[in-house]
Motif scaffolding. Structure first.
Motif, PDB file in Angstrom:
ATOM      1  N   PHE A 170     -11.867  20.372  30.687  1.00 54.15           N
ATOM      2  CA  PHE A 170     -10.942  21.398  30.191  1.00 54.15           C
ATOM      3  C   PHE A 170      -9.635  20.829  29.633  1.00 54.15           C
ATOM      4  O   PHE A 170      -8.831  21.611  29.110  1.00 54.15           O
ATOM      5  N   PRO A 174      -7.998  25.286  24.840  1.00 51.63           N
ATOM      6  CA  PRO A 174      -7.020  26.385  24.831  1.00 51.63           C
ATOM      7  C   PRO A 174      -7.265  27.376  25.971  1.00 51.63           C
ATOM      8  O   PRO A 174      -8.406  27.567  26.396  1.00 51.63           O
ATOM      9  N   PRO A 175      -6.195  28.013  26.470  1.00 52.28           N
ATOM     10  CA  PRO A 175      -6.328  29.038  27.509  1.00 52.28           C
ATOM     11  C   PRO A 175      -7.323  30.112  27.086  1.00 52.28           C
ATOM     12  O   PRO A 175      -7.315  30.552  25.925  1.00 52.28           O
ATOM     13  N   GLN A 176      -8.161  30.515  27.993  1.00 52.48           N
ATOM     14  CA  GLN A 176      -9.177  31.509  27.671  1.00 52.48           C
ATOM     15  C   GLN A 176      -9.847  31.997  28.939  1.00 52.48           C
ATOM     16  O   GLN A 176      -9.828  31.322  29.961  1.00 52.48           O
ATOM     17  N   ARG A 177     -10.427  33.187  28.855  1.00 49.92           N
ATOM     18  CA  ARG A 177     -11.262  33.664  29.944  1.00 49.92           C
ATOM     19  C   ARG A 177     -12.664  33.127  29.755  1.00 49.92           C
ATOM     20  O   ARG A 177     -13.110  32.865  28.633  1.00 49.92           O
ATOM     21  N   LEU A 178     -13.354  32.983  30.877  1.00 46.28           N
ATOM     22  CA  LEU A 178     -14.742  32.550  30.866  1.00 46.28           C
ATOM     23  C   LEU A 178     -15.557  33.639  31.561  1.00 46.28           C
ATOM     24  O   LEU A 178     -15.017  34.460  32.285  1.00 46.28           O
ATOM     25  N   GLU A 179     -16.852  33.616  31.338  1.00 46.30           N
ATOM     26  CA  GLU A 179     -17.734  34.420  32.179  1.00 46.30           C
ATOM     27  C   GLU A 179     -18.407  33.470  33.157  1.00 46.30           C
ATOM     28  O   GLU A 179     -18.950  32.440  32.740  1.00 46.30           O
ATOM     29  N   ARG A 180     -18.325  33.795  34.443  1.00 51.34           N
ATOM     30  CA  ARG A 180     -19.043  32.957  35.404  1.00 51.34           C
ATOM     31  C   ARG A 180     -20.459  33.487  35.509  1.00 51.34           C
ATOM     32  O   ARG A 180     -20.686  34.612  35.964  1.00 51.34           O
ATOM     33  N   TYR A 194     -20.484  28.452  33.607  1.00 50.33           N
ATOM     34  CA  TYR A 194     -19.549  29.307  32.870  1.00 50.33           C
ATOM     35  C   TYR A 194     -20.015  29.486  31.428  1.00 50.33           C
ATOM     36  O   TYR A 194     -20.589  28.568  30.838  1.00 50.33           O
TER      37      TYR A 194
ATOM     38  N   TRP B  34      -5.628  37.316  35.454  1.00 52.15           N
ATOM     39  CA  TRP B  34      -6.654  36.280  35.369  1.00 52.15           C
ATOM     40  C   TRP B  34      -6.825  35.577  36.710  1.00 52.15           C
ATOM     41  O   TRP B  34      -7.926  35.248  37.109  1.00 52.15           O
ATOM     42  N   ALA B 160     -12.493  32.656  36.751  1.00 53.49           N
ATOM     43  CA  ALA B 160     -13.185  32.234  35.541  1.00 53.49           C
ATOM     44  C   ALA B 160     -12.246  32.254  34.343  1.00 53.49           C
ATOM     45  O   ALA B 160     -12.338  33.120  33.470  1.00 53.49           O
ATOM     46  N   CYS B 161     -11.342  31.298  34.313  1.00 52.40           N
ATOM     47  CA  CYS B 161     -10.439  31.191  33.182  1.00 52.40           C
ATOM     48  C   CYS B 161      -9.930  29.765  33.068  1.00 52.40           C
ATOM     49  O   CYS B 161     -10.004  28.988  34.018  1.00 52.40           O
ATOM     50  N   VAL B 162      -9.422  29.448  31.881  1.00 50.29           N
ATOM     51  CA  VAL B 162      -8.770  28.169  31.622  1.00 50.29           C
ATOM     52  C   VAL B 162      -7.307  28.477  31.348  1.00 50.29           C
ATOM     53  O   VAL B 162      -7.003  29.328  30.504  1.00 50.29           O
ATOM     54  N   LEU B 163      -6.380  27.845  32.074  1.00 49.46           N
ATOM     55  CA  LEU B 163      -4.944  28.082  31.831  1.00 49.46           C
ATOM     56  C   LEU B 163      -4.299  26.955  31.027  1.00 49.46           C
ATOM     57  O   LEU B 163      -3.404  27.184  30.236  1.00 49.46           O
TER      58      LEU B 163
END
Lengths: 198, 198
Positions: A170, A174-180, A194, B34, B160-163
């Protein structure tokens, strides 16, 4: 069209390698069993995840995952895996230095791609047909693909250790939501899949 | 003697806060849902973990977790939580600036400890009796305790996110193996408990 997936064994702090990679230490100055013991010491218990790692129609990897040679290809390096690598398909190695393709035993052929990750993906798609494409590593390469939104499924195999330094999943993404998508815990590792949502 | 535990909600890349903490943004420039949506949007499903967070006989926290004031206590800041904070016990706030203890409603009293984490732990033990002690955060404070081998149970709530930036769990903690005590996945979060082995 198959999906693009990536498998990485990482420490609890997200490192997929230590520092100081070299020929006799592909993962740098760490005890490699911390990251990969789950594959070797508990392979049966983790059979589904181990099998999935190499279940692809084509493979992409960074140059450091292919070997310790830097700069020009000034020696006949053929990968870390001996004459019969575990890929058994076309492996596209990202590099800035052109080199002729390298046919190995068991159906693995290493191709050297000098025009970037999109070009590598295009070439992988052309040979994979309907099968999935594996972005095998290392972390820096996977992060490049993640940053460009090119990974459909990221499968982290999280091991119970702190490494503190190395290449980290990572970084630069860039910051973002993921789906687990899924979580499965076995004795030595936590498998977490993910799907990026961008 | 009770154990010392710590709970942190973290992103998939290990961040427990974003950057830019200030009075109207306790977790900095991130969408706080988040990281903490699992507590509020899916509280019932995660009841056991939510209840465990405040099940302690004493609490320790860093100054930034207590508030946005930096340097001298030049205003009457009483924490982010209103008149009745959720701790209901003695809370030892690590700071370099002395201040009189602050009695709140509901049994919470904030004490300001200027002589470091070991002194804070000693004072917490003295009031906790046989009950557990919570090192509540932030990540930097938890990392200090981890680096000194003072945490018995680290409970990460992985979302489930990237910060991409902020305060990260394990930063500055020496390389070590952990024991993974438990994993429980609910719809919005993966609860992973580690025990340091040193």
């Amino acid at each position: 069209m198959g999906k693009v997936f990536s498998d990485l064994s990482v420490s609890a702090d997200g490192f997929a390698t230590g520092v100081g990679q070299r020929e006799d230490a592909p993962f740098g100055d760490i005890d490699e069993t911390w990251l990969h013991g789950w594959m070797f010491e508990a392979g049966e218990e983790n059979r589904a995840e181990v099998d999935a790692i190499v279940d692809s129609g084509a493979t992409i990897m960074g140059r450091n995952m292919f070997g310790p040679v830097r700069g020009e290809w000034n020696r006949d390096w053929r990968g870390w895996w001996g004459p019969n690598p575990p890929y058994h398909n076309d492996v596209f190695v990202l590099t800035h230095y052109p080199r002729d393709s390298l046919e190995m035993e068991g159906g693995t052929t290493f191709h050297f791609v000098t025009d970037g990750i999109h070009a590598a993906l295009e070439r992988a798609r052309a040979v994979a047909g309907d099968r999935d494409i594996s972005v095998a590593g290392g972390a820096r390469t996977v992060n490049q693909f993640l940053a460009e939104g090119l990974i459909d499924e990221l499968r982290l195999h999280v091991t119970a250790c702190v490494l503190g330094a190395g290449e980290r999943i990572f970084d630069g993404v860039p910051p973002q939501r993921l789906e687990r998508v899924s979580v499965r815990a076995t004795s030595l590792v936590t498998h977490v899949t993910y799907r990026p949502l961008r």
